[in-house]
Structure formats: C-alpha cells, structure tokens
Write a protein that holds these residues in place. Sequence first.
Motif, mmCIF file in Angstrom:
data_model
loop_
_atom_site.group_PDB
_atom_site.id
_atom_site.type_symbol
_atom_site.label_atom_id
_atom_site.label_comp_id
_atom_site.label_asym_id
_atom_site.label_seq_id
_atom_site.Cartn_x
_atom_site.Cartn_y
_atom_site.Cartn_z
ATOM 1 N N ASN A 1 0.940 -1.148 0.214
ATOM 2 C CA ASN A 1 0.020 0.061 0.035
ATOM 3 C C ASN A 1 0.942 1.243 0.153
ATOM 4 O OD1 ASN A 1 -2.537 0.675 -0.206
ATOM 5 N ND2 ASN A 1 -2.835 1.229 2.068
ATOM 6 N N ARG A 2 0.392 2.475 0.309
ATOM 7 C CA ARG A 2 1.039 3.580 0.111
ATOM 8 C C ARG A 2 2.331 3.706 0.867
ATOM 9 N NH1 ARG A 2 -3.022 7.623 2.197
ATOM 10 N NH2 ARG A 2 -2.309 6.730 4.197
ATOM 11 N N GLY A 3 2.376 3.385 2.032
ATOM 12 C CA GLY A 3 3.496 3.366 3.068
ATOM 13 C C GLY A 3 4.598 2.357 2.662
ATOM 14 N N SER A 4 4.312 1.112 2.123
ATOM 15 C CA SER A 4 5.358 0.021 1.809
ATOM 16 C C SER A 4 5.751 0.298 0.286
ATOM 17 C CB SER A 4 4.452 -1.287 1.802
ATOM 18 O OG SER A 4 3.118 -1.376 1.000
ATOM 19 N N ARG A 5 5.016 1.152 -0.342
ATOM 20 C CA ARG A 5 5.718 1.539 -1.645
ATOM 21 C C ARG A 5 6.769 2.582 -1.636
ATOM 22 N NH1 ARG A 5 -0.055 0.961 -3.240
ATOM 23 N NH2 ARG A 5 -0.169 -0.649 -4.587
ATOM 24 N N MET A 6 6.476 3.591 -0.414
ATOM 25 C CA MET A 6 7.195 4.633 -0.164
ATOM 26 C C MET A 6 8.511 3.858 0.327
ATOM 27 S SD MET A 6 5.473 7.900 1.342
ATOM 28 C CE MET A 6 4.418 6.917 2.813
ATOM 29 N N ALA A 7 8.543 2.597 1.158
ATOM 30 C CA ALA A 7 9.598 2.039 1.790
ATOM 31 C C ALA A 7 10.514 1.166 0.416
ATOM 32 C CB ALA A 7 9.234 0.903 2.459
ATOM 33 N N ILE A 8 10.035 1.025 -0.433
ATOM 34 C CA ILE A 8 10.764 0.216 -1.643
ATOM 35 C C ILE A 8 11.499 1.404 -2.290
ATOM 36 C CG2 ILE A 8 10.030 -0.930 -3.740
ATOM 37 C CD1 ILE A 8 7.772 -2.472 -2.415
ATOM 38 N N VAL A 9 10.767 2.546 -2.612
ATOM 39 C CA VAL A 9 11.530 3.525 -3.343
ATOM 40 C C VAL A 9 12.567 3.936 -2.429
ATOM 41 C CG1 VAL A 9 10.958 6.018 -4.206
ATOM 42 C CG2 VAL A 9 9.346 4.185 -4.688
ATOM 43 N N ALA A 10 12.134 4.368 -1.041
ATOM 44 C CA ALA A 10 13.287 4.769 -0.379
ATOM 45 C C ALA A 10 14.490 3.644 -0.292
ATOM 46 C CB ALA A 10 12.852 5.120 0.872
ATOM 47 N N THR A 11 14.358 2.556 -0.368
ATOM 48 C CA THR A 11 15.409 1.446 -0.301
ATOM 49 C C THR A 11 16.357 1.627 -1.717
ATOM 50 O OG1 THR A 11 14.064 -0.090 0.909
ATOM 51 C CG2 THR A 11 15.751 -1.096 -0.314
ATOM 52 N N ALA A 12 15.434 1.587 -2.810
ATOM 53 C CA ALA A 12 16.415 1.954 -4.061
ATOM 54 C C ALA A 12 17.121 3.037 -4.107
ATOM 55 C CB ALA A 12 15.270 1.971 -5.145
ATOM 56 N N PHE A 13 16.562 4.217 -3.512
ATOM 57 C CA PHE A 13 17.526 5.405 -3.413
ATOM 58 C C PHE A 13 18.563 5.277 -2.592
ATOM 59 C CE2 PHE A 13 13.669 8.698 -4.437
ATOM 60 C CZ PHE A 13 13.841 8.199 -5.893
ATOM 61 N N TRP A 14 18.487 4.576 -1.490
ATOM 62 C CA TRP A 14 19.750 4.406 -0.615
ATOM 63 C C TRP A 14 20.740 3.624 -1.341
ATOM 64 C CZ3 TRP A 14 20.047 7.731 3.182
ATOM 65 C CH2 TRP A 14 19.263 7.939 4.103
ATOM 66 N N PHE A 15 20.302 2.545 -2.068
ATOM 67 C CA PHE A 15 21.211 1.783 -2.808
ATOM 68 C C PHE A 15 21.801 2.409 -3.860
ATOM 69 C CE2 PHE A 15 22.378 -1.256 -6.386
ATOM 70 C CZ PHE A 15 23.082 -2.027 -5.445
ATOM 71 N N VAL A 16 21.034 3.152 -4.547
ATOM 72 C CA VAL A 16 21.735 4.128 -5.470
ATOM 73 C C VAL A 16 22.543 5.037 -5.124
ATOM 74 C CG1 VAL A 16 21.166 5.743 -7.593
ATOM 75 C CG2 VAL A 16 19.745 3.816 -7.191
ATOM 76 N N ALA A 17 22.288 5.711 -3.911
ATOM 77 C CA ALA A 17 22.950 6.715 -3.388
ATOM 78 C C ALA A 17 24.495 6.104 -2.884
ATOM 79 C CB ALA A 17 22.544 7.294 -2.107
ATOM 80 N N ALA A 18 24.566 4.782 -2.319
ATOM 81 C CA ALA A 18 25.567 3.966 -1.955
ATOM 82 C C ALA A 18 26.421 3.673 -3.397
ATOM 83 C CB ALA A 18 25.361 2.720 -1.254
ATOM 84 N N ILE B 1 26.511 5.799 -6.081
ATOM 85 C CA ILE B 1 27.370 6.801 -6.320
ATOM 86 C C ILE B 1 28.502 7.208 -5.333
ATOM 87 C CG2 ILE B 1 27.035 9.560 -6.569
ATOM 88 C CD1 ILE B 1 24.235 8.655 -7.295
ATOM 89 N N ALA B 2 28.303 6.998 -4.231
ATOM 90 C CA ALA B 2 29.287 7.264 -2.880
ATOM 91 C C ALA B 2 30.717 6.318 -3.384
ATOM 92 C CB ALA B 2 28.679 6.944 -1.863
ATOM 93 N N MET B 3 30.388 5.160 -3.677
ATOM 94 C CA MET B 3 31.500 4.213 -3.933
ATOM 95 C C MET B 3 32.063 4.746 -5.310
ATOM 96 S SD MET B 3 30.453 0.355 -2.928
ATOM 97 C CE MET B 3 28.874 0.510 -3.568
ATOM 98 N N ILE B 4 31.748 5.254 -6.080
ATOM 99 C CA ILE B 4 32.186 5.544 -7.499
ATOM 100 C C ILE B 4 32.874 6.889 -7.232
ATOM 101 C CG2 ILE B 4 31.745 6.540 -9.828
ATOM 102 C CD1 ILE B 4 29.276 4.680 -9.889
ATOM 103 N N GLU B 5 32.192 7.668 -6.254
ATOM 104 C CA GLU B 5 32.948 9.096 -6.271
ATOM 105 C C GLU B 5 34.221 8.771 -5.196
ATOM 106 O OE1 GLU B 5 33.027 13.165 -6.566
ATOM 107 O OE2 GLU B 5 31.518 11.658 -7.287
ATOM 108 N N GLY B 6 34.226 7.819 -4.421
ATOM 109 C CA GLY B 6 35.530 7.451 -3.649
ATOM 110 C C GLY B 6 35.900 8.703 -2.807
ATOM 111 N N ASP B 7 37.241 8.656 -2.581
ATOM 112 C CA ASP B 7 37.961 9.733 -1.635
ATOM 113 C C ASP B 7 38.493 10.779 -2.343
ATOM 114 O OD1 ASP B 7 39.154 11.288 0.256
ATOM 115 O OD2 ASP B 7 40.481 9.657 1.021
ATOM 116 N N PRO B 8 37.913 12.175 -2.306
ATOM 117 C CA PRO B 8 38.261 13.367 -3.011
ATOM 118 C C PRO B 8 39.779 13.553 -2.848
ATOM 119 C CG PRO B 8 36.356 13.634 -2.116
ATOM 120 C CD PRO B 8 36.742 12.578 -1.480
#
Length: 218
Positions: free
Chosen positions: A186-203, A205-212
């Motif tokens: 339902n509404r909240g669980s769909r938000m959870a799935i989207v948020a989970t995907a966003f956390w993974f994509v952010a991780a 990106i952070a690994m690609i960015e590495g240490d400046p």
Amino acid sequence: MADYKVSCRVGLMVILIITAWSLSLAMRADCSFVKRVVTLQVDLNGTGMLPDMPGSGDTMAELAFSNSGLGFDEWFLRDRCYDYCMRGMCPSFDNNFNTAKAMCTAVNVLAGIGIITLLWQLWFSTRSVKYTDFAIFFLICCLFQGLTLLILRSDLCNDLDFFEYIEIILNVTNSIEVTNVTCLLNRGSRMAIVATAFWFVAAVIAMIEGDPDEDVED
C-alpha cells in the motif's frame, strides 16, 4: 566553506538520500503502510446489524475485520486512523512486526545523523569527505529500510485470529469468522521500496565518487 566544487554525482546523491529520508519519515507516520485483505463469514445473530463504534458511523467489527490499512502505530479505514489499543486492550505483536517497526525507527535516526554529517562536511571541506565510508552507511540504511517490509510476514498479515481481542471487547465471539487474510503493498510500503532503492543508488554513487583526496592535487 568548501574548497572546491561538488560534482554532479554528489549533488544527485544528496538529493537521493534526503528524498529517501523524507519517504522513510512519511511511511513511519503512515497508518496505511500495507493493506490487510480479509475474507469473512458473518453471523448477525438475527440482529441485522453489527456493534457500533462509539462516536463513529462505522462499526468496530467492520474496522477490525474488513479490508483496512495497517501502520506501525495505527490502522486506517474510511479516511481515518484508529489506534490499535481499544478500551485498554492491545494486541500482541510478533517479532516480525516489532523488527519492522524498530528498523523503521532506526533508519530514520541513522539517516538524520548521516545526512547532517555529510552536509556539514560538504559545506566546510569537501576534501575531507570519505565517500566510501558514507557508501557503507547508505547500504546499512538500505538494509534497514528493506527490513521494514517484514510487516508483510507478521501476524497482522497472516494470523486469522490476530484481532480476536476486539471480539472480546464487543462480546461478539463466534459472530464473525475470518476465513482468509493476506496483506498487499500500500502507500507506505511503496514508499519504503522507493526509499530502499534510493539508498542503494546513493551508496553506488558514493563508492564511485571515492575519496576526493586521492583525485585532488595539492
């Protein structure tokens, strides 16, 4: 102030984690995280009506046993949220539900700390940001966020007699029989799935960015 420009990837990462955190906060407060779908067999005992909920046009029996939204603190029916506890009686939640609720709270707290820390470092010195450390942090948030879906395996979604305590309150035992129960996203669980995907994509990106510090010349 930052001593060099932040890359577009880092900008996207910041947008993703702030959005994921916002979704996580919203789903925690949502009383319709999942939808409970039940199949009923109702015996009206010749009365032709179900017991009324005080101060409401709905019936407590309908609220307890018909299709409704379920959240971590409340449930949802007809544009209104109701507390699980009624007249001093509360249900007994199983480990899956308690784990899902704890993970939701944990990810909200951790995400808030992580986002504030990252923004603080980006503002004052981007050279000091260890993106690989944040990548691990985002993956932890991703895991915790995904574990909130354990509510789908909880007694709320699988136990036919979970709401038996309300039958006791109403003294309508044997008048309502739940023959099947399941939960849908339902509404909240769909938000959870989207948020989970966003956390993974952010991780990622952070690994690609590495240490400046490794890429910036002194």
